[in-house]
Each structure stands twice: as structure tokens, then as C-alpha cells.
Design a protein around this motif. Sequence first.
Motif, PDB file in Angstrom:
ATOM      1  N   GLU A 194      30.265  32.588  41.018  1.00 31.38           N
ATOM      2  CA  GLU A 194      29.677  31.532  40.161  1.00 31.38           C
ATOM      3  C   GLU A 194      30.718  30.839  39.458  1.00 31.38           C
ATOM      4  OE1 GLU A 194      26.777  33.181  37.596  1.00 31.38           O
ATOM      5  OE2 GLU A 194      25.310  34.166  39.250  1.00 31.38           O
ATOM      6  N   SER A 195      30.791  29.707  39.439  1.00 29.85           N
ATOM      7  CA  SER A 195      31.796  29.062  38.687  1.00 29.85           C
ATOM      8  C   SER A 195      31.615  27.445  38.407  1.00 29.85           C
ATOM      9  CB  SER A 195      33.079  28.961  39.805  1.00 29.85           C
ATOM     10  OG  SER A 195      34.257  28.389  39.139  1.00 29.85           O
ATOM     11  N   GLN A 196      32.191  27.054  37.156  1.00 32.92           N
ATOM     12  CA  GLN A 196      32.122  25.802  36.584  1.00 32.92           C
ATOM     13  C   GLN A 196      33.757  25.283  36.406  1.00 32.92           C
ATOM     14  OE1 GLN A 196      29.469  25.589  33.449  1.00 32.92           O
ATOM     15  NE2 GLN A 196      27.723  25.407  34.838  1.00 32.92           N
ATOM     16  N   LEU A 197      33.894  24.067  37.082  1.00 36.00           N
ATOM     17  CA  LEU A 197      35.304  23.482  36.562  1.00 36.00           C
ATOM     18  C   LEU A 197      35.413  23.652  35.229  1.00 36.00           C
ATOM     19  CD1 LEU A 197      35.722  20.401  39.106  1.00 36.00           C
ATOM     20  CD2 LEU A 197      36.878  22.535  38.956  1.00 36.00           C
ATOM     21  N   GLY A 198      36.521  23.971  34.987  1.00 41.18           N
ATOM     22  CA  GLY A 198      37.045  24.113  33.258  1.00 41.18           C
ATOM     23  C   GLY A 198      36.435  25.100  32.553  1.00 41.18           C
ATOM     24  N   ASP A 241      34.702  23.233  46.932  1.00 40.65           N
ATOM     25  CA  ASP A 241      35.535  24.108  47.177  1.00 40.65           C
ATOM     26  C   ASP A 241      34.814  25.682  47.184  1.00 40.65           C
ATOM     27  OD1 ASP A 241      37.684  22.392  47.311  1.00 40.65           O
ATOM     28  OD2 ASP A 241      38.162  23.037  45.295  1.00 40.65           O
ATOM     29  N   GLN A 242      33.780  25.645  46.802  1.00 40.67           N
ATOM     30  CA  GLN A 242      33.166  27.102  46.659  1.00 40.67           C
ATOM     31  C   GLN A 242      32.674  27.365  48.089  1.00 40.67           C
ATOM     32  OE1 GLN A 242      30.165  28.128  43.496  1.00 40.67           O
ATOM     33  NE2 GLN A 242      31.270  26.747  42.183  1.00 40.67           N
ATOM     34  N   GLU A 243      32.268  26.294  48.996  1.00 40.34           N
ATOM     35  CA  GLU A 243      31.551  26.549  50.153  1.00 40.34           C
ATOM     36  C   GLU A 243      32.700  27.054  51.211  1.00 40.34           C
ATOM     37  OE1 GLU A 243      30.017  22.811  51.324  1.00 40.34           O
ATOM     38  OE2 GLU A 243      28.123  22.907  49.761  1.00 40.34           O
ATOM     39  N   GLN A 244      34.010  26.780  50.668  1.00 42.21           N
ATOM     40  CA  GLN A 244      34.967  27.165  51.898  1.00 42.21           C
ATOM     41  C   GLN A 244      36.132  28.101  51.345  1.00 42.21           C
ATOM     42  OE1 GLN A 244      36.933  23.594  53.766  1.00 42.21           O
ATOM     43  NE2 GLN A 244      35.965  22.541  51.782  1.00 42.21           N
ATOM     44  N   LEU A 282      44.948  33.352  50.992  1.00 44.87           N
ATOM     45  CA  LEU A 282      44.543  34.627  51.769  1.00 44.87           C
ATOM     46  C   LEU A 282      43.649  35.582  50.795  1.00 44.87           C
ATOM     47  CD1 LEU A 282      47.315  35.464  54.372  1.00 44.87           C
ATOM     48  CD2 LEU A 282      45.142  34.395  54.838  1.00 44.87           C
ATOM     49  N   GLY A 283      44.013  35.621  49.769  1.00 45.96           N
ATOM     50  CA  GLY A 283      43.497  36.672  48.781  1.00 45.96           C
ATOM     51  C   GLY A 283      42.003  36.982  49.038  1.00 45.96           C
ATOM     52  N   LEU A 284      41.180  35.941  48.601  1.00 46.75           N
ATOM     53  CA  LEU A 284      40.005  35.847  48.453  1.00 46.75           C
ATOM     54  C   LEU A 284      39.420  36.164  49.853  1.00 46.75           C
ATOM     55  CD1 LEU A 284      39.078  33.032  45.911  1.00 46.75           C
ATOM     56  CD2 LEU A 284      39.064  35.539  45.428  1.00 46.75           C
ATOM     57  N   SER A 285      39.851  35.696  51.093  1.00 41.86           N
ATOM     58  CA  SER A 285      39.563  35.861  52.368  1.00 41.86           C
ATOM     59  C   SER A 285      39.732  37.333  52.664  1.00 41.86           C
ATOM     60  CB  SER A 285      40.193  34.914  53.309  1.00 41.86           C
ATOM     61  OG  SER A 285      39.950  35.231  54.555  1.00 41.86           O
ATOM     62  N   ILE A 286      40.562  37.918  52.160  1.00 40.14           N
ATOM     63  CA  ILE A 286      40.914  39.344  52.469  1.00 40.14           C
ATOM     64  C   ILE A 286      39.667  40.216  51.652  1.00 40.14           C
ATOM     65  CG2 ILE A 286      42.076  41.290  51.648  1.00 40.14           C
ATOM     66  CD1 ILE A 286      44.763  39.584  52.480  1.00 40.14           C
ATOM     67  N   ARG A 288      42.896  26.566  50.205  1.00 43.82           N
ATOM     68  CA  ARG A 288      43.564  26.173  49.003  1.00 43.82           C
ATOM     69  C   ARG A 288      42.572  25.097  48.260  1.00 43.82           C
ATOM     70  NH1 ARG A 288      48.645  27.413  47.708  1.00 43.82           N
ATOM     71  NH2 ARG A 288      47.833  27.297  45.664  1.00 43.82           N
ATOM     72  N   SER A 289      42.447  25.404  47.015  1.00 46.19           N
ATOM     73  CA  SER A 289      41.474  24.832  46.257  1.00 46.19           C
ATOM     74  C   SER A 289      42.340  23.176  46.227  1.00 46.19           C
ATOM     75  CB  SER A 289      41.489  24.903  44.813  1.00 46.19           C
ATOM     76  OG  SER A 289      40.855  24.050  43.959  1.00 46.19           O
ATOM     77  N   THR A 290      41.031  22.205  46.029  1.00 48.17           N
ATOM     78  CA  THR A 290      41.441  20.942  46.158  1.00 48.17           C
ATOM     79  C   THR A 290      41.885  20.401  44.680  1.00 48.17           C
ATOM     80  OG1 THR A 290      39.490  20.329  46.003  1.00 48.17           O
ATOM     81  CG2 THR A 290      40.126  20.071  47.998  1.00 48.17           C
ATOM     82  N   ASN A 291      41.716  21.202  43.656  1.00 45.59           N
ATOM     83  CA  ASN A 291      42.302  21.005  42.425  1.00 45.59           C
ATOM     84  C   ASN A 291      43.622  20.846  42.206  1.00 45.59           C
ATOM     85  OD1 ASN A 291      42.912  21.063  39.746  1.00 45.59           O
ATOM     86  ND2 ASN A 291      40.859  22.268  39.276  1.00 45.59           N
ATOM     87  N   PRO A 292      44.326  19.808  41.800  1.00 46.58           N
ATOM     88  CA  PRO A 292      45.690  19.621  41.836  1.00 46.58           C
ATOM     89  C   PRO A 292      46.445  20.654  40.904  1.00 46.58           C
ATOM     90  CG  PRO A 292      44.716  17.420  41.637  1.00 46.58           C
ATOM     91  CD  PRO A 292      43.676  18.545  41.491  1.00 46.58           C
ATOM     92  N   VAL A 293      45.900  21.221  39.988  1.00 42.10           N
ATOM     93  CA  VAL A 293      46.442  22.155  39.266  1.00 42.10           C
ATOM     94  C   VAL A 293      46.272  23.341  39.762  1.00 42.10           C
ATOM     95  CG1 VAL A 293      46.001  23.462  36.650  1.00 42.10           C
ATOM     96  CG2 VAL A 293      45.279  21.152  36.966  1.00 42.10           C
TER      97      VAL A 293
END
Length: 585
Positions: free
Chosen positions: A568-572, A525-528, A549-553, A535-540
Motif C-alpha cells: 500500500e503506498s501513496q506518493l509523498g 509503478d506498483q503494478e510492476q 532486484l531487492g523487492l523481486s527477491i 526501477r521506479s519512474t520517479n526521478p528522485v
Amino acid sequence: MTERAWPGADASTPGADVLTLIAEGVTQVVGFQVAAVGLVRGDEMETVAVAGEESVRAALLGSRTPLVSLLAELELAEHWGPLLFVPHEALPAEMQVWGWVPDTAPVEGPDAWHPMDALCAPLHGRDGELLGMLSMDVPDDGRRPGAEAQRVLAAYADQAARAALLALEREQLAEQVRLASAAREIVRDAPAHLGVDEVMGASADALMQGFRAVGAWMQIFDDDGHGTGRIVAADETEVSLPGRLVRVAERAARAAWAQQRVDVVSREHPFASTLTERDVTEIVGFLDAIRVGSLLFVPIGAGPEALGNLVLTRPPGAPAWSETEREAALDIGHDLGRVVLNARSFEREHRLVEELQALDVYKGRLIATVSHELKNPLAAIVGHIEILQDEETGPVVASSVAAIDRGARRLARVADDLLLLAKVGDPDHPVVPRPVDLGDVVDDVLELQGHSLARKGIEVVVEKPEKPVVAMAELEEIERLVSNLVGNAEKYTPAGGRVTLCLAVEDGEALLECTDTGLGISPADQEQLFQEFFRSTNPVAQAQPGTGLGLSIVHRIVARHGGRTEVESQLGRGSTFRVRLPVAG
């Protein structure tokens, strides 16, 4: 002897070994202490072979004599058949004597050899042109050669003339190969990003010098393999071929490439046997019209595909095209094929970039137009909702009005985001920067969004240095950037989590970090992440409302300010968004 030695002269030449053997034969058989062979180099005579003592060789080998001085001296010579003898007594006192003079004393007698005497045999080519000179000096017996010696010398002169002709032809061939190879290397080493016109311009001089041509042009076929394409001239002059000849040249190039051959075109050789009588007449007439005696017709291609042709021209009376030149030219045809393919690829990429840019501009205008058209009716809807909310209604109607109000305000936010996205993506709307205190912006945003964060039980931590962190930016856009980062952190951080905002100056850049303890983002998801509407593929995460649009802006605002966006991010385990902007002052 009339050669003048120039320091550091280089006498190496193809065939010099044969000429040296002839000079040695003159010294050993006829009986002279010194013999030398010179070859014509433009308006000078260069000594390329010497037989005699080492000191004499060092003085003469590589020496050059102006032809005008040499020929003036030979005007005074006595003709002994093919030999020319200049007696010292015939030299005017005022005449300048060139070159080496032996340090010997003449013997007694009327036929004594004087140190100022000169004996030579001019070496002529097939057409009578002067190729060089066989000279000899200091006879062993100290006397001018008699009839028998003259006869032997004449035989050596004949051999020297043949050897000189062969040496010059070998020399010319070696130079021809060198120049043709140099031309090919220039074409082969051309940078891949250069187009056909640039490569032709960069290699034109080398091509014409290497192939002793007076003109050069390339015909490049159309990208789709059909049609005549365009013609690129070496010296940027316009080459205009009659329409039929353009098609003839294309047909001939395809046939030549299929057979991997190079054709010579002249009045005597008007192309291949596939031409009609009318083609031949037009070709010969065209050559006469442009004052070309012959041309080398080189197919250009890659793999099985013919891409065009290269034409090199020579004037009437010029030497014939050699087999070596044809082979080198065919290799250049292969190298130019690579250039044409590269040029086509770059042209396609350029067109694609222009189309994508045009599409992006169109998309921005479409978004701006649609968003603007939504604003007015949404404002009317929200206004009438507020009127209805002031009226006393039953619980069912009140619930419906509240739902309509939420939907309308959400649509209004989407329209605002779309308008801002179009604005920050519009190249015609440049940034007008001024100093902006990022600490003040963070405080203002938290004042507006602090209640929402507190209601969710999210702790907010702000870390900033004592000295203000000031960026060169547009205040309105930076406020929206910080608001989107804080809102994004709030949305994906569960109750009881923490959001940390950190300000600093690093490496001449104003740094803003927003770190949360939320859901985190997968590497895929970080690549896109900064693409519009992603929108994230994470169901939550998908369960949270949003437009993507927020991060794209945020990313577009940072980019148009000349900054950088990092994540920088890690799931959970949460995410950190890092924004770097040009620092003020």
C-alpha cells in the motif's frame, strides 16, 4: 383379448390418435364393445389404442404382452382370411391365459361368443414383419362374426396395418430427432477447456446412439490448415485410413463445408461427383474391408474455415440416413468446429507456457552462471584493493583505490543478489522449512543495519506481541527478506523519517509489516514493483543507486514459502509492505 395390463404404463405414441379412430370404427361399424391396437416393442406387444368403456381403456391402455405367449396362443387359431380366431374350446386347460377377460355370460346357440374367445388381425409391414395386432372382443349381438362382418373387419385390419406402419415410422423419427438433438446438446455443452479427444470420448455414446451408428471418428486438420492432421476414434481404437483416402476425405470435407452439406457414402453413393474413378474404387473397397454398409460424412468447421470431418458408420442392411439426421449432423459439425478452435487455443497457450517456463529456467541458470563467474574475480579485486589500502600512497592514488573499492563491492552485492534471485526462482531448489522466530530475525537485521539508519537520522519503531511470531520458513531466506525490506525503506525515506516494523499473527498467518514515511510509489509503478530489474519512474527514486532486484527477491521468497506479498503506498506519504507467511504450529 390377450393383453396384460401393467400399472403405470405409458401408451403415448405418435399416430396413436389414428389407431384409436380405427379401433372406434370397429366398435361402431362392425359392432364390438371393445377394440384395441397393439404395437410390437422388442419382445412384447404394447397396447397403444383402445376403444370401449373407460374402465376397459384404463385396464388395457399401455398394457404389454410377451410375444412368445401371444404367438403360442395364436398357433391354435382358425384362419378367417387376414383374421385369426381362437375359440375357447381350443385352449388347453394348462395354458396360461394372459390379460383382460370380459365379465359377460354367453348367449345360447352354437355361434355364441364365449368370454375366453379371441379374435385379432396381425398387422404386417412391407417386408412381412409383425408390426402389431388389431384385437376385438365382446360383439354387440353376443355371437361370433359372420362372413360380412369378417369382410369389414379385414378392411379395418388393412387400414390398421397402414396406420401402424405410419405410427412406427413417426415414432422412430421422433426418437431419432430426440437422440440426435441430445447428441448435439452434449457436444454443444462440452466445457471450453476440453480438447478434441475428451469431447469425442464424452459424446461418443450419444453420437452413436443418436444416429444409430456403430462407429465414429474425427479427422482433424493440422493447425496451419495444411496436411492431414490426426484421426480421433470414438472408442479409443486406432482408425487407420489409407494415405490417399485421408487426402480424399480432406478434399471432400473442404468442399462439403464450403457448400454446407453432409454426404452419405456407400457402395451406391461413393461421395461427391468430384471424385475420380480410382477414388471411388478405393472408397468402396475400404467400406467393404471394415464391414461398413454406409457412413455419414460430416464437415467440421468454423466461419469459412474447414477444420476436419466427422464420420458416423452403419453396418450393411441398416436404415438409410434421413434428412433429419443430416441436418442435425451438420449442426454438430459447427459445434465441433468450436471445440477444435478451443482445443487449438489451449494447445497454443500450453506450448507458450512451456516455452516461457523453459525460458525462465534458462534465464535463472544464465544469471546463476554469470553471477558465479563474477564472484571469483571480484573477490580477487577486493583482496588486492585491501592490500593497496594498507600501503602508503599519494592522495590521487588513494582516491582511485577507494573508488575502485566502492565499485567492486557494489558489483559483489549485485552478484550476490543475482545468485539469490536464481536460487529462490529455481524449482529444483525447494524450501526446507522449520520454525523461525520473526522477532529474532528483525532484531538481528536491525543490529546490522541500525548504524546506517541512525546515521541518516531515521527513527526505527518495532511493534511485536508478547508471544513470539513464529513462521515455517528457511532462516537464511527470511533474514534476506527482512534485510531487503528494511534496506528499501531506508533508501527511500529522507533524513528525519520513520520506519516501523510490526509483527502479528492474523487468520493463521505470520504477518510482517514494514512501513516507511518515504517517497511513496505511484499506482502505475506498483503494478510492476516486483518484476526483476524494475526501477521506479520517479526521478528522485532513480537517483538512488540500486539494481531493481531487492523487492523481486522478497516477492519470490514469499511466494516459494506459500505466502503473500501486499503493498500500500501513496506518493509523498510513504509505503507499507506486508508479508504473510505460514505460521508454525
